[in-house]
Design a protein around this motif. Sequence first.
Motif, PDB file in Angstrom:
ATOM      1  N   ASP A 312     -15.838   3.371 -11.737  1.00  0.00           N
ATOM      2  CA  ASP A 312     -16.947   4.217 -11.520  1.00  0.00           C
ATOM      3  C   ASP A 312     -17.734   3.651 -10.201  1.00  0.00           C
ATOM      4  N   LEU A 313     -17.818   2.309 -10.007  1.00  0.00           N
ATOM      5  CA  LEU A 313     -18.481   2.103  -8.908  1.00  0.00           C
ATOM      6  C   LEU A 313     -17.538   2.238  -7.515  1.00  0.00           C
ATOM      7  N   LEU A 314     -16.416   1.938  -7.844  1.00  0.00           N
ATOM      8  CA  LEU A 314     -15.107   2.063  -6.769  1.00  0.00           C
ATOM      9  C   LEU A 314     -15.372   3.530  -6.237  1.00  0.00           C
ATOM     10  N   VAL A 315     -15.526   4.431  -7.044  1.00  0.00           N
ATOM     11  CA  VAL A 315     -15.655   5.816  -6.640  1.00  0.00           C
ATOM     12  C   VAL A 315     -16.775   5.969  -5.614  1.00  0.00           C
ATOM     13  N   SER A 323     -12.869   4.424   6.045  1.00  0.00           N
ATOM     14  CA  SER A 323     -11.527   4.162   6.195  1.00  0.00           C
ATOM     15  C   SER A 323     -11.057   3.271   5.216  1.00  0.00           C
ATOM     16  N   SER A 324      -9.777   2.996   5.199  1.00  0.00           N
ATOM     17  CA  SER A 324      -9.103   1.861   4.060  1.00  0.00           C
ATOM     18  C   SER A 324      -9.509   0.502   4.504  1.00  0.00           C
ATOM     19  N   VAL A 325      -9.737   0.252   5.910  1.00  0.00           N
ATOM     20  CA  VAL A 325     -10.078  -1.192   6.207  1.00  0.00           C
ATOM     21  C   VAL A 325     -11.623  -1.297   6.021  1.00  0.00           C
ATOM     22  N   HIS A 326     -12.314  -0.206   6.184  1.00  0.00           N
ATOM     23  CA  HIS A 326     -13.734  -0.507   5.819  1.00  0.00           C
ATOM     24  C   HIS A 326     -14.001  -0.667   4.532  1.00  0.00           C
ATOM     25  N   LEU A 327     -13.166   0.042   3.619  1.00  0.00           N
ATOM     26  CA  LEU A 327     -13.231  -0.292   2.153  1.00  0.00           C
ATOM     27  C   LEU A 327     -12.834  -1.474   1.895  1.00  0.00           C
ATOM     28  N   ALA A 328     -11.962  -1.933   2.450  1.00  0.00           N
ATOM     29  CA  ALA A 328     -11.162  -3.327   1.941  1.00  0.00           C
ATOM     30  C   ALA A 328     -12.507  -4.351   2.539  1.00  0.00           C
ATOM     31  N   ARG A 333     -16.114  -8.408   0.741  1.00  0.00           N
ATOM     32  CA  ARG A 333     -17.545  -9.060   0.742  1.00  0.00           C
ATOM     33  C   ARG A 333     -18.233  -9.050  -0.433  1.00  0.00           C
ATOM     34  N   ARG A 334     -18.049  -8.134  -1.343  1.00  0.00           N
ATOM     35  CA  ARG A 334     -18.665  -8.002  -2.594  1.00  0.00           C
ATOM     36  C   ARG A 334     -17.862  -9.192  -3.544  1.00  0.00           C
ATOM     37  N   LEU A 363      -4.127  -3.338  -4.137  1.00  0.00           N
ATOM     38  CA  LEU A 363      -3.658  -2.757  -2.869  1.00  0.00           C
ATOM     39  C   LEU A 363      -4.271  -3.476  -1.717  1.00  0.00           C
ATOM     40  N   ILE A 364      -5.656  -3.604  -2.034  1.00  0.00           N
ATOM     41  CA  ILE A 364      -6.645  -4.278  -0.895  1.00  0.00           C
ATOM     42  C   ILE A 364      -6.589  -5.815  -1.106  1.00  0.00           C
ATOM     43  N   HIS A 365      -5.719  -6.724  -0.077  1.00  0.00           N
ATOM     44  CA  HIS A 365      -5.623  -7.884  -0.377  1.00  0.00           C
ATOM     45  C   HIS A 365      -5.824  -8.797   1.028  1.00  0.00           C
ATOM     46  N   ARG A 366      -5.882  -7.994   1.959  1.00  0.00           N
ATOM     47  CA  ARG A 366      -6.050  -8.534   3.188  1.00  0.00           C
ATOM     48  C   ARG A 366      -7.471  -8.882   3.390  1.00  0.00           C
ATOM     49  N   GLY A 367      -7.394 -10.384   3.688  1.00  0.00           N
ATOM     50  CA  GLY A 367      -8.656 -10.960   3.983  1.00  0.00           C
ATOM     51  C   GLY A 367      -8.822 -11.944   2.754  1.00  0.00           C
TER      52      GLY A 367
END
Length: 431
Positions: A312-315, A323-328, A333-334, A363-367
């Motif tokens: 729900d928050l991810l929406v 972008s996908s990078v911005h989302l990552a 950070r959170r 999917l979001i694992h960079r960093g």
Amino acid sequence: MREKILWVGLTFLGLYMILPWIISRVFGWGIHRKGSKLKQVALTFDDGPDPNYTPKLLDLLNQYNIKATFFVLGSKAERNPDLIRRIHQEGHQIGIHNYTHKSNWLMTPRKVRKDHVDRSADIVERITGVRPTYYRPPWGILNLGDFLLRRQYSIVLWSLMARDWNAKAAKQKLKKLLLTRVTDGSVILLHDSGDTFGADEEAPHYMLEALKETLAEWDHSFEFVRVDQMFPETKKAVPAAGELGFIRRLMLSAWLLWERCFVRLFHIVPVSEEDSLLQLRCREYYGSPIKLNDGVIISKGDRIAELHFNNDLLVQLTSQSKSSVHLAIQMIRRTEAMLPRILYLLQNDPQYKDVKGLYGISLIHRGTSQLGFTVIDLPKGMFSFATQYYLKFMMYVLHPQGRDRLRTKNELLVPKIIAISTRELENRYIA
């Protein structure tokens, strides 16, 4: 995660098959099935062309100066090019009914489009010089991806199913049904071939007899038109950036409802009431051994805290990300801000006693390695394949420009295991 993939599989089948049926049959979204003009009726014929029955049908239509629409099978068009030419030359419309009479539920959207619809359209175009732009799937069955065909084809179902594939029904009831059930705007489904699964081979013979008698009694009661006259093609509006169309809103609502059920069923709880983006579930680990960067090995039977995101928050995050990078970056950070809170739970909450570490698939694992996580490739196999498509489908559903996001920074969209030991958390995030 494996339980989630199983539930995703069952849910996906429902979304892939049942949801399109509800959308098209109940709501009539994305398809044409009934016209709006008074006295206008469309005769449509599926499963041909047939070298025995189609010429007789064309003779009958020509006798009454009626134009109809033929939704042809590409394989039969290939074998009977002269019939396709005759249909076209006599002013009838040719639509597509797949290459063979195979249900779209049994195929991927790509296979439907490439091997059936586009292939059949290519065949008809080579024969007539005109490319068909109207499509009717066999049995009127659509899968979820078939709505993307609307970019190139108008999907036409029907408002009156005459059941003429059954020889007994065609012989005894078809004339009465046509005389009593046809109304203004009716799209009538008939068949000029009886050699498909479930049909009686001689049924078109009785259909022709009933239609001949009915046309004589109809006289000038209706204007018979092609479906392109009843449903003229219009240029489809492109949604504004950030807006979700009806189908995506429906998919998103169904997805979030399923997620809420999954959270309750498997007792997944938020790390913090103030920020519930991260959620946890304690369970035993049952995969292959994972060796972490600090030397800790998570083995089968070890207790782990499984990481989940609150969708729900991810929406909200995905709709706001550029972008996908911005989302990552936002998610990392959170996550970093929540790790001390997670460590506190592991050290003080009895339900997290003996937990060896955190474990998740994302999917979001960079960093994440900068936060102390070990990033590991998923073992190749069906689980890895299903996980990848589940997470990509989730990205597509959640983000207003999900399709574009999947095309950009694709190297970020490979799911990997991320894990960190409780010992490493203590070394880095002493509360």
